[in-house]
Design a protein around this motif. Structure first.
Motif, PDB file in Angstrom:
ATOM      1  N   ARG A 167       0.827  -1.212   0.000  1.00  0.00           N
ATOM      2  CA  ARG A 167       0.000   0.000   0.000  1.00  0.00           C
ATOM      3  C   ARG A 167       0.861   1.262   0.000  1.00  0.00           C
ATOM      4  O   ARG A 167       0.564   2.233  -0.710  1.00  0.00           O
ATOM      5  CB  ARG A 167      -0.935   0.000   1.202  1.00  0.00           C
ATOM      6  CG  ARG A 167      -2.163  -0.891   1.029  1.00  0.00           C
ATOM      7  CD  ARG A 167      -3.185  -0.663   2.118  1.00  0.00           C
ATOM      8  NE  ARG A 167      -2.698  -1.122   3.418  1.00  0.00           N
ATOM      9  CZ  ARG A 167      -2.874  -2.356   3.876  1.00  0.00           C
ATOM     10  NH1 ARG A 167      -3.518  -3.260   3.140  1.00  0.00           N
ATOM     11  NH2 ARG A 167      -2.404  -2.714   5.061  1.00  0.00           N
ATOM     12  N   GLU A 168       1.924   1.244   0.803  1.00  0.00           N
ATOM     13  CA  GLU A 168       2.819   2.408   0.842  1.00  0.00           C
ATOM     14  C   GLU A 168       3.446   2.658  -0.522  1.00  0.00           C
ATOM     15  O   GLU A 168       3.537   3.797  -0.978  1.00  0.00           O
ATOM     16  CB  GLU A 168       3.905   2.169   1.891  1.00  0.00           C
ATOM     17  CG  GLU A 168       4.841   3.364   2.092  1.00  0.00           C
ATOM     18  CD  GLU A 168       5.931   3.481   1.029  1.00  0.00           C
ATOM     19  OE1 GLU A 168       6.318   4.624   0.708  1.00  0.00           O
ATOM     20  OE2 GLU A 168       6.397   2.427   0.532  1.00  0.00           O
TER      21      GLU A 168
ATOM     22  N   HIS B  84       0.904   4.066  -3.017  1.00  0.00           N
ATOM     23  CA  HIS B  84       0.631   5.482  -2.766  1.00  0.00           C
ATOM     24  C   HIS B  84       1.797   6.350  -3.225  1.00  0.00           C
ATOM     25  O   HIS B  84       1.609   7.391  -3.878  1.00  0.00           O
ATOM     26  CB  HIS B  84       0.379   5.694  -1.277  1.00  0.00           C
ATOM     27  CG  HIS B  84       0.176   7.137  -0.914  1.00  0.00           C
ATOM     28  ND1 HIS B  84       1.161   7.894  -0.324  1.00  0.00           N
ATOM     29  CD2 HIS B  84      -0.889   7.957  -1.092  1.00  0.00           C
ATOM     30  CE1 HIS B  84       0.717   9.126  -0.135  1.00  0.00           C
ATOM     31  NE2 HIS B  84      -0.518   9.186  -0.586  1.00  0.00           N
TER      32      HIS B  84
ATOM     33  N   ARG C 198      -0.043   7.441  -6.892  1.00  0.00           N
ATOM     34  CA  ARG C 198      -1.114   8.365  -6.525  1.00  0.00           C
ATOM     35  C   ARG C 198      -1.448   9.337  -7.648  1.00  0.00           C
ATOM     36  O   ARG C 198      -2.525   9.931  -7.672  1.00  0.00           O
ATOM     37  CB  ARG C 198      -0.750   9.123  -5.251  1.00  0.00           C
ATOM     38  CG  ARG C 198       0.416  10.085  -5.384  1.00  0.00           C
ATOM     39  CD  ARG C 198       0.802  10.689  -4.045  1.00  0.00           C
ATOM     40  NE  ARG C 198       1.817  11.728  -4.192  1.00  0.00           N
ATOM     41  CZ  ARG C 198       3.117  11.503  -4.294  1.00  0.00           C
ATOM     42  NH1 ARG C 198       3.577  10.246  -4.273  1.00  0.00           N
ATOM     43  NH2 ARG C 198       3.973  12.511  -4.424  1.00  0.00           N
TER      44      ARG C 198
ATOM     45  N   ARG D 244      -4.681   9.696   0.045  1.00  0.00           N
ATOM     46  CA  ARG D 244      -4.155   8.833   1.108  1.00  0.00           C
ATOM     47  C   ARG D 244      -3.851   7.428   0.573  1.00  0.00           C
ATOM     48  O   ARG D 244      -4.393   7.035  -0.466  1.00  0.00           O
ATOM     49  CB  ARG D 244      -5.174   8.735   2.243  1.00  0.00           C
ATOM     50  CG  ARG D 244      -5.577  10.072   2.846  1.00  0.00           C
ATOM     51  CD  ARG D 244      -6.813   9.914   3.705  1.00  0.00           C
ATOM     52  NE  ARG D 244      -7.937   9.396   2.930  1.00  0.00           N
ATOM     53  CZ  ARG D 244      -9.108   9.034   3.457  1.00  0.00           C
ATOM     54  NH1 ARG D 244      -9.300   9.116   4.761  1.00  0.00           N
ATOM     55  NH2 ARG D 244     -10.069   8.569   2.677  1.00  0.00           N
ATOM     56  N   PRO D 245      -3.000   6.655   1.265  1.00  0.00           N
ATOM     57  CA  PRO D 245      -2.734   5.281   0.831  1.00  0.00           C
ATOM     58  C   PRO D 245      -4.002   4.455   0.657  1.00  0.00           C
ATOM     59  O   PRO D 245      -4.124   3.680  -0.296  1.00  0.00           O
ATOM     60  CB  PRO D 245      -1.847   4.724   1.948  1.00  0.00           C
ATOM     61  CG  PRO D 245      -1.140   5.924   2.490  1.00  0.00           C
ATOM     62  CD  PRO D 245      -2.134   7.046   2.409  1.00  0.00           C
TER      63      PRO D 245
ATOM     64  N   VAL E 195      -5.713   5.112  -2.739  1.00  0.00           N
ATOM     65  CA  VAL E 195      -5.095   4.406  -3.866  1.00  0.00           C
ATOM     66  C   VAL E 195      -5.437   2.923  -3.821  1.00  0.00           C
ATOM     67  O   VAL E 195      -5.746   2.304  -4.844  1.00  0.00           O
ATOM     68  CB  VAL E 195      -3.566   4.607  -3.862  1.00  0.00           C
ATOM     69  CG1 VAL E 195      -2.919   3.826  -5.005  1.00  0.00           C
ATOM     70  CG2 VAL E 195      -3.223   6.091  -3.963  1.00  0.00           C
TER      71      VAL E 195
END
Length: 322
Positions: free
Chosen positions: A227-228, A231, A235, A262-263, A266
């Motif tokens: 997820r990081e 993002h 994004r 925000r993560p 996305v």
């Protein structure tokens, strides 16, 4: 059954690695590969943007069976259509007929570099139609002289042509561009599941022609890391739809436009982690919208090899059961 492709993402990968990834995609069993044709990355964090056509030539030699396609080239500003025709013909010869030419009206991000300003969408579509006509005529052989609204060609001829015609795809995101693609292209390129665009394309003469799309995902055994990464590097796709994406002029503008993304925002549209079912369900939306081809994008250049191993063993077999 939809064919599953792999995306050579120039905006996040050095040139030599892209060639290696093409060979690895063939080894893993992908049905084809597409390559982005950018001058800039979408975001500074992505960090790369090599010349796609040089990478394509090398990839053609590093692979044996993998079909290759630009996804997509803008033939109206950075490149004169006569030059695009020569590049496409050369690629088709080098690859032994494994090349398709994907075309689109472009983005300000990549085309402003020549200092000619950024035309309106209507003007860009007229430019694209004129460019496609020139490209097709040159790929047909013989001398071409042309005087149009946007382009002139003075007694041009291609001397190295492939044995078979090069399939031409045109990108669409709405009704007008779908009609344009139906009239002038062999392939519809519509990035997201847009059944209304596919229906318009088919109804305007594109029935039976392939429909290509692209699905981004962030594979990692650590879902939070996935997820990081999504993002940080993806994004930009949340900047507000294609009418916005095509207009912003630089990575700094995409960063500003997505400053509040925000993560978790996305992750709603990008499968993150190692959940095969999540990717299959995301791909199902493309199949139901009428796509015949889906090119996967693994976000993050450093995660490509783990992704290839996962795709070969788990993901591709599951997607082929769709």
């Amino acid at each position: 059954m939809a064919k599953i492709g792999y995306t050579l993402m120039c905006e996040q990968t050095p040139a030599r690695q892209l060639v290696d990834f093409a060979a690895r995609a063939e080894q893993a069993g992908f049905d084809y590969a597409v390559i982005s044709d950018h001058y800039f990355p979408w975001l500074e964090e992505m960090g790369h943007s090599p010349y796609a056509w040089s990478v394509l030539g090398a990839a053609a030699q590093a692979t044996e069976r993998l079909p290759l396609m630009t996804y997509v080239t803008c033939p109206t500003m950075r490149y004169h259509p006569a030059v695009v025709a020569q590049k496409a013909a050369t690629m088709a010869v080098l690859s032994g007929g494994r090349f398709s030419l994907g075309l689109g009206a472009g983005e300000n991000l990549n085309e402003h570099v020549i200092g000619e300003g950024w035309p309106s969408a209507d003007t860009r579509h007229r430019m694209l139609v004129e460019a496609v006509r020139i490209i097709k005529e040159l790929l047909g052989g013989g001398y071409v002289t042309y005087q149009g609204e946007f382009y002139d060609v003075d007694s041009a001829k291609l001397y190295d042509l492939p044995e078979e015609p090069i399939p031409i795809g045109i990108a669409a995101s709405g009704g007008d561009s779908a009609r344009l693609a139906a009239e002038h292209a062999d392939i519809l390129v519509v990035n997201e599941p847009m059944p209304e665009v596919v229906r318009r394309f088919q109804g305007d003469g594109g029935s039976g022609k392939p429909v290509y799309g692209q699905l981004a995902l962030s594979y990692d055994t650590d879902a939070e890391a996935a997820r990081e990464r999504a993002h940080r590097l993806w994004r930009w796709a949340s900047a507000g739809g294609w009418k916005v994406l095509a207009e912003l002029p630089g990575p700094v503008n995409f960063a500003a436009a997505t400053g509040t993304v925000r993560p978790e925002d996305v992750a709603r549209s990008v499968p993150c982690g190692a959940d095969v079912d999540a990717v299959v369900e995301a791909a199902r939306a493309y199949v139901e919208a009428g796509h015949t081809h889906i090119a996967l994008v693994q976000i993050g250049a450093d995660q490509q090899e783990p992704f290839f191993s996962w795709a070969e063993k788990e993901l591709l077999p599951a997607l082929r059961r769709l």
